[in-house]
Each structure stands twice: as C-alpha cells, then as structure tokens.
Enzyme design. Structure first.
Site, PDB file in Angstrom:
ATOM      1  N   HIS A 154      38.026  37.555  42.762  1.00 56.31           N
ATOM      2  CA  HIS A 154      37.843  37.502  41.587  1.00 56.31           C
ATOM      3  C   HIS A 154      39.454  38.551  40.431  1.00 56.31           C
ATOM      4  O   HIS A 154      39.621  39.441  41.467  1.00 56.31           O
ATOM      5  CB  HIS A 154      36.874  37.875  40.506  1.00 56.31           C
ATOM      6  CG  HIS A 154      36.067  37.559  40.570  1.00 56.31           C
ATOM      7  ND1 HIS A 154      33.875  37.794  40.126  1.00 56.31           N
ATOM      8  CD2 HIS A 154      35.387  36.485  41.499  1.00 56.31           C
ATOM      9  CE1 HIS A 154      33.662  36.607  40.520  1.00 56.31           C
ATOM     10  NE2 HIS A 154      34.026  35.727  41.759  1.00 56.31           N
ATOM     11  N   GLU A 189      40.383  39.732  38.090  1.00 60.59           N
ATOM     12  CA  GLU A 189      39.891  41.011  37.261  1.00 60.59           C
ATOM     13  C   GLU A 189      40.011  42.292  38.560  1.00 60.59           C
ATOM     14  O   GLU A 189      40.282  43.320  38.830  1.00 60.59           O
ATOM     15  CB  GLU A 189      38.975  41.516  36.408  1.00 60.59           C
ATOM     16  CG  GLU A 189      38.182  40.175  35.154  1.00 60.59           C
ATOM     17  CD  GLU A 189      37.735  39.208  36.151  1.00 60.59           C
ATOM     18  OE1 GLU A 189      37.169  38.735  35.418  1.00 60.59           O
ATOM     19  OE2 GLU A 189      37.993  38.858  36.675  1.00 60.59           O
ATOM     20  N   CYS A 212      32.298  38.625  35.269  1.00 63.23           N
ATOM     21  CA  CYS A 212      31.052  38.245  35.412  1.00 63.23           C
ATOM     22  C   CYS A 212      30.249  40.267  35.782  1.00 63.23           C
ATOM     23  O   CYS A 212      30.808  40.700  35.743  1.00 63.23           O
ATOM     24  CB  CYS A 212      30.767  37.443  37.157  1.00 63.23           C
ATOM     25  SG  CYS A 212      32.275  38.450  38.568  1.00 63.23           S
ATOM     26  N   CYS A 238      32.506  41.797  38.074  1.00 63.11           N
ATOM     27  CA  CYS A 238      33.482  42.296  37.415  1.00 63.11           C
ATOM     28  C   CYS A 238      33.309  43.446  36.400  1.00 63.11           C
ATOM     29  O   CYS A 238      34.272  44.635  37.014  1.00 63.11           O
ATOM     30  CB  CYS A 238      34.734  41.482  36.811  1.00 63.11           C
ATOM     31  SG  CYS A 238      35.370  39.731  38.413  1.00 63.11           S
TER      32      CYS A 238
END
Length: 143
Positions: A53, A55, A83, A86
């Site tokens: 992801h 992040e 999410c 993260c």
C-alpha cells in the site's frame, strides 16, 4: 506557504501515478520540516504484494531516509483513509500527524474503532472530493 492542501496535492499526484499503472489510485507523501522525505502510491499489483500500500511504501522509505524506525516530527498525507494494516504501521512508527483526503467508510481504520499513537494528530477532509472521486471512478471503470 506550505499548507495541508499543498502537500495533499503532492499525494494526489502520486494517486494519479498509481492510476496510470492500473493500481488502486491512492497516493501518499511524508513530510519532515516542510520537506518531502518520502512519496509513494499503491504498488500491490506491480509488486504482487498485498502489503504494498502507498502508506507502507512511504513509511519504509521515510524510515530509511531518517535512519530510524520512528517518524516523530513527520506528517503523512494520504489521499484515502488508511486500512487497518497501514494504521498499525503508522501507530508503531509514532508519526506526529496524519492528514487524510477522503474517508474510507468500509475499510478505513477509524470506523473499525482503531486509533493511532496517542500523540498522533489526525486531520480529515483535505481535498476530500478529488480524493474520493478518483477512487470511485477507478472502481466504476473496473465494473
């Protein structure tokens, strides 16, 4: 003057790069002392890695840049609410501030009842419409 809008525009540019790669268009930048120290976008398809992801990529990059695992005195700008995975990483990083473009009511950490580090400030709604629309359009075009 450096504002939350200024840096969110940079994160949005990262989301646009993800879109060009047919990745879910989420972008992220990490700032320290008004300077970008990390930038990334989703790379889960490119890297064939569910943890890639925006992040996660940016946290790793910023930690490498700073030479340590803690991101104190840093701000993360992300186009879509992180999410749970993260959010956990952001918690452990002890990041000072997280600025979120659009909320993610289904998969975001806030509605899941999770919190970040007690000293982490959270700001939402910066460029909310643009950040929300790019993701909605991506999935609309996928269907």
């Amino acid at each position: 003057m450096f504002t939350d809008d200024y840096f969110m525009k940079m994160a949005f540019q990262e989301a646009e790069l993800a879109l060009e790669k047919d990745e879910v268009p989420i972008g992220c930048v990490i700032i320290s002392n008004n300077r970008v120290i990390a930038r990334s976008h989703n790379l889960t398809e490119t890297l064939i890695d569910v943890t890639a992801h925006a992040e996660m990529q940016a946290i790793t990059s910023a930690a490498n840049y700073l030479g340590g695992k803690y991101l104190q005195n840093c701000t993360l700008y992300v186009t879509l609410e992180p999410c749970v995975m993260c959010a956990g990483a952001l918690n452990w990083s002890q990041i000072t501030k997280v600025v979120i473009g659009a909320r993610d009511e289904q998969r975001g950490f806030i509605n899941k009842g999770l919190t970040l580090h007690p000293k982490t400030e959270i700001v939402t709604g910066i460029m909310e419409n643009e950040c929300s629309q790019i993701v909605k359009n991506f999935f609309k075009n996928k269907r």
